[in-house]
Scaffold this active site. Structure first.
Site, PDB file in Angstrom:
ATOM      1  N   CYS A   1       0.600  -4.200 -24.371  1.00 61.56           N
ATOM      2  CA  CYS A   1      -0.863  -4.196 -24.389  1.00 61.56           C
ATOM      3  C   CYS A   1      -1.432  -2.949 -23.678  1.00 61.56           C
ATOM      4  O   CYS A   1      -1.332  -1.854 -24.210  1.00 61.56           O
ATOM      5  CB  CYS A   1      -1.357  -5.510 -23.801  1.00 61.56           C
ATOM      6  SG  CYS A   1      -2.896  -6.058 -24.511  1.00 61.56           S
TER       7      CYS A   1
ATOM      8  N   HIS B   1       1.616 -10.180 -25.571  1.00 63.90           N
ATOM      9  CA  HIS B   1       2.105 -10.463 -24.215  1.00 63.90           C
ATOM     10  C   HIS B   1       3.290 -11.434 -24.204  1.00 63.90           C
ATOM     11  O   HIS B   1       3.085 -12.639 -23.974  1.00 63.90           O
ATOM     12  CB  HIS B   1       0.979 -11.092 -23.388  1.00 63.90           C
ATOM     13  CG  HIS B   1      -0.098 -10.136 -23.012  1.00 63.90           C
ATOM     14  ND1 HIS B   1      -0.097  -9.447 -21.817  1.00 63.90           N
ATOM     15  CD2 HIS B   1      -1.210  -9.748 -23.671  1.00 63.90           C
ATOM     16  CE1 HIS B   1      -1.174  -8.679 -21.757  1.00 63.90           C
ATOM     17  NE2 HIS B   1      -1.856  -8.842 -22.861  1.00 63.90           N
TER      18      HIS B   1
ATOM     19  N   GLU C   1       5.376 -11.892 -21.942  1.00 64.63           N
ATOM     20  CA  GLU C   1       5.573 -12.436 -20.587  1.00 64.63           C
ATOM     21  C   GLU C   1       4.719 -13.676 -20.340  1.00 64.63           C
ATOM     22  O   GLU C   1       4.938 -14.387 -19.362  1.00 64.63           O
ATOM     23  CB  GLU C   1       5.282 -11.344 -19.536  1.00 64.63           C
ATOM     24  CG  GLU C   1       3.823 -11.056 -19.227  1.00 64.63           C
ATOM     25  CD  GLU C   1       3.096 -10.249 -20.311  1.00 64.63           C
ATOM     26  OE1 GLU C   1       3.690  -9.969 -21.372  1.00 64.63           O
ATOM     27  OE2 GLU C   1       1.903  -9.918 -20.093  1.00 64.63           O
TER      28      GLU C   1
HETATM   29  N1  GLN Z   1      -8.193  -4.076 -23.054  1.00 69.60           N
HETATM   30  C1  GLN Z   1      -7.219  -3.695 -22.073  1.00 69.60           C
HETATM   31  C2  GLN Z   1      -7.224  -2.195 -21.837  1.00 69.60           C
HETATM   32  O1  GLN Z   1      -7.944  -1.501 -22.424  1.00 69.60           O
HETATM   33  C3  GLN Z   1      -5.845  -4.160 -22.467  1.00 69.60           C
HETATM   34  C4  GLN Z   1      -5.798  -5.657 -22.445  1.00 69.60           C
HETATM   35  C5  GLN Z   1      -4.490  -6.218 -22.024  1.00 69.60           C
HETATM   36  O2  GLN Z   1      -3.602  -5.530 -21.531  1.00 69.60           O
HETATM   37  N2  GLN Z   1      -4.368  -7.499 -22.177  1.00 69.60           N
HETATM   38  O3  GLN Z   1      -6.489  -1.698 -21.032  1.00 69.60           O
END
Ligand code: GLN
Length: 186
Positions: free
Chosen positions: A71, A164, A166
């Site tokens: 992410c 995710h 995890e």
């Molecule tokens: N929106 C977040 C960002 O821009 C990422 C979201 C996440 O890691 N769950 O860093």
């Protein structure tokens, strides 16, 4: 620095790995692999720059340190970034163009069953939380898609996920990563 690192530690240790939280450039010493967790890529980048970790981390990953990025971690590595904070840039180590929070407000969190190349057994529960949207890919191998978009990619020893693992009980992706890091170290 920030984000969902405790959950990655739990998952990696359940796979038999020893872990260390990386907060300074010195903490990179002797690692066989690194996880860049989810969280807020803007905050992470700012904190890493402040403590002098950004450059050394970029060099280590660029030199082949096995890396699992989830992410926000994917955003940190990306070649091209849209809807970032002014002046926010990716490290340019992963050949993807991503849009921050690109799944939009209405669906800022959702779950989707994913078929991931190389993972035996049932589909993987993908948990997406304000995830980056992969708008285009270059020299990466796409290992999972959702509604026609790449959501998991691999480039050399980097595995990057929009979701995710995890936050689930499914350890298969962490186990694969630990195996890749161990193989690279031996
Ligand atoms: N929106 C977040 C960002 O821009 C990422 C979201 C996440 O890691 N769950 O860093």
């Amino acid at each position: 620095m920030q984000g969902a690192f405790a959950e990655h530690i739990r998952a990696l240790e359940a796979c038999g790995a020893r872990t260390r939280v990386v907060r300074t450039a010195e903490d990179l010493e002797g690692l066989d692999g690194i996880v860049l967790p989810g969280g807020e890529s803007t905050t992470m980048t700012m904190l890493m720059e402040r403590v002098g970790l950004y450059g050394p981390l970029r060099s280590a990953i660029g030199a082949g340190l096995p890396t699992l990025a989830t992410c926000a971690g994917m955003i940190v590595l990306a070649r091209e970034l849209s809807d970032g904070m002014p002046a926010q840039q990716g490290m340019g180590l992963l050949d993807v163009a991503v849009r921050r929070n690109g799944y939009g407000r209405q669906v800022d969190s959702f779950e989707a069953d994913l078929d991931i190349e190389g993972l035996a057994g049932k589909s993987f529960p993908g948990v997406f939380i304000r995830s980056p949207l992969v708008e285009s890919t270059g020299d990466v191998k796409i290992i999972a898609t959702h509604e026609g978009r790449a959501v998991a990619v691999r480039q050399g020893r980097i595995v990057a996920l929009c979701f995710h693992p995890e936050l689930t009980k499914d350890l298969r992706l962490h186990r694969e990563f630990v195996r890749m890091a161990a193989a690279a170290a031996s």
